[in-house]
Design a protein around this motif. Structure first.
Motif, PDB file in Angstrom:
ATOM      1  N   PHE A   1      41.152  12.018  21.841  1.00 33.05           N
ATOM      2  CA  PHE A   1      41.393  10.628  22.253  1.00 33.05           C
ATOM      3  C   PHE A   1      41.763  10.562  23.737  1.00 33.05           C
ATOM      4  O   PHE A   1      41.232   9.726  24.481  1.00 33.05           O
ATOM      5  N   ILE A   2      42.658  11.444  24.179  1.00 40.28           N
ATOM      6  CA  ILE A   2      43.052  11.465  25.590  1.00 40.28           C
ATOM      7  C   ILE A   2      41.854  11.783  26.474  1.00 40.28           C
ATOM      8  O   ILE A   2      41.662  11.188  27.542  1.00 40.28           O
ATOM      9  N   GLY A   3      41.005  12.718  26.041  1.00 39.43           N
ATOM     10  CA  GLY A   3      39.817  13.046  26.812  1.00 39.43           C
ATOM     11  C   GLY A   3      38.868  11.872  26.933  1.00 39.43           C
ATOM     12  O   GLY A   3      38.300  11.616  28.006  1.00 39.43           O
TER      13      GLY A   3
ATOM     14  N   GLY B   1      37.279  17.887  33.198  1.00 38.92           N
ATOM     15  CA  GLY B   1      36.152  17.415  32.404  1.00 38.92           C
ATOM     16  C   GLY B   1      35.390  16.310  33.115  1.00 38.92           C
ATOM     17  O   GLY B   1      34.145  16.314  33.150  1.00 38.92           O
ATOM     18  N   THR B   2      36.125  15.370  33.712  1.00 40.01           N
ATOM     19  CA  THR B   2      35.451  14.295  34.452  1.00 40.01           C
ATOM     20  C   THR B   2      34.786  14.827  35.718  1.00 40.01           C
ATOM     21  O   THR B   2      33.751  14.314  36.137  1.00 40.01           O
TER      22      THR B   2
ATOM     23  N   THR C   1      39.973  18.348  24.789  1.00 43.26           N
ATOM     24  CA  THR C   1      40.166  17.325  25.823  1.00 43.26           C
ATOM     25  C   THR C   1      39.094  17.423  26.896  1.00 43.26           C
ATOM     26  O   THR C   1      38.524  16.410  27.328  1.00 43.26           O
ATOM     27  N   PHE C   2      38.826  18.644  27.339  1.00 44.90           N
ATOM     28  CA  PHE C   2      37.839  18.875  28.394  1.00 44.90           C
ATOM     29  C   PHE C   2      36.452  18.376  27.978  1.00 44.90           C
ATOM     30  O   PHE C   2      35.785  17.649  28.730  1.00 44.90           O
ATOM     31  N   ILE C   3      36.016  18.743  26.797  1.00 44.75           N
ATOM     32  CA  ILE C   3      34.685  18.348  26.324  1.00 44.75           C
ATOM     33  C   ILE C   3      34.596  16.835  26.155  1.00 44.75           C
ATOM     34  O   ILE C   3      33.611  16.202  26.565  1.00 44.75           O
ATOM     35  N   ALA C   4      35.632  16.239  25.560  1.00 43.57           N
ATOM     36  CA  ALA C   4      35.628  14.782  25.352  1.00 43.57           C
ATOM     37  C   ALA C   4      35.587  14.037  26.678  1.00 43.57           C
ATOM     38  O   ALA C   4      34.861  13.045  26.832  1.00 43.57           O
ATOM     39  N   ALA C   5      36.357  14.516  27.654  1.00 44.78           N
ATOM     40  CA  ALA C   5      36.383  13.859  28.966  1.00 44.78           C
ATOM     41  C   ALA C   5      35.045  14.005  29.679  1.00 44.78           C
ATOM     42  O   ALA C   5      34.555  13.055  30.316  1.00 44.78           O
TER      43      ALA C   5
END
Length: 276
Positions: free
Chosen positions: A8-10, A50-51, A229-233
């Protein structure tokens, strides 16, 4: 923090880093509002990387052309000899104000991050910035717009100065730099494109400063959370870059003005009554 919370944070970081609605404001306020675990600066730093990957992949060709031109210009003794080379150095120049402010006033910004009411209030500032930017672009005929490689050193420095304001939680980095780029004569889509390119050093620096503080033991124990987090972001960031550039070809910034105004007002009210 659970894997689902990390994802969710990502997603929040990936979306709000590029949509002009403030990533810092949302990563501070949303976890509090939803009674989630505090993500902490280390997790936010991972999300930043990630971004960063999203920008590097999406603008790979542009960044590669700029890098080759800069290196070729240095080799030939003509560092500003081509438009791509100048763009590269202008990205560096535009990154200086935020870098200096972060190094000199880091403790101030960290203390402000600890108070949600500031993030809520600065979301309203973002709404005002976006409104001003939209009014600026509407006053200018399309034939008067600059192309990204027609920017000068003054343009880059002024846009970079606006990027510095995004060190305050709730002020959108993309929103403030897009507004400044509109002021300097770019159209909406081109302003967003330059904002994203200018964001590469800023996003890298913000993330790396926190990652250097990360203890190896913490990294080992939280590795699955950090990877999620990294992948989601990265995935969300890539999609949101594409969405915003496509949106701005045909639409205004007013939808983001309205969102920041409503979200900021609601968050501010909740913060003032002690709910977040």
């Amino acid at each position: 923090m659970s894997i689902l919370e990390a994802i969710f944070i990502g997603i929040v970081q990936g979306a709000t880093e590029f949509l002009p609605i403030s990533s810092s404001g949302h990563t501070i306020l949303l976890p509090m509002l939803l009674d989630m675990s505090n993500p902490g600066l280390s997790l936010i730093a991972i999300a930043h990387q990630g971004t960063l990957l999203a920008v590097l992949v999406y603008f790979f060709r542009d960044l590669w052309d700029v890098l080759v031109a800069v290196l070729d210009g240095l080799r030939r003794g003509e560092p500003l000899g081509t438009r791509d080379a100048r763009l590269g150095w202008y990205i560096v120049l535009g990154s200086v104000p935020a870098a200096l402010a972060g190094l000199l006033l880091g403790d101030l910004f960290e203390s402000i991050f600890a108070r949600p009411v500031f993030a809520a209030g600065f979301l309203l500032v973002t709404a005002l910035l976006l409104y001003a930017g939209e009014r600026l672009v509407r006053r200018r005929h399309q034939s008067q717009h600059k192309r990204i490689r027609e920017l000068g050193a003054v343009d880059a420095l002024l846009v970079g100065t606006f990027q510095m304001f995004a060190l305050f939680p709730g002020i959108s980095r993309s929103g403030s730099t897009i507004t400044a780029a509109l002021w300097r004569g770019l159209d909406r889509e081109t302003a967003a494109r330059f904002s994203f390119l200018l964001g590469v050093p800023a996003i890298l620096g913000a993330g790396m400063m926190e990652l250097f503080k990360l203890e190896p033991a913490t990294l080992d124990s939280q590795l699955p959370v950090f990877i999620a987090t990294f992948i989601a972001a990265a995935l969300t960031g890539y999609l949101c870059i594409h969405f915003l550039l496509t949106w701005l070809k045909q639409h205004s910034l007013y939808v983001f003005v309205a969102y920041c105004a409503v979200a900021g007002s609601v968050y501010l009210l909740l913060a003032l009554v002690g709910w977040v």
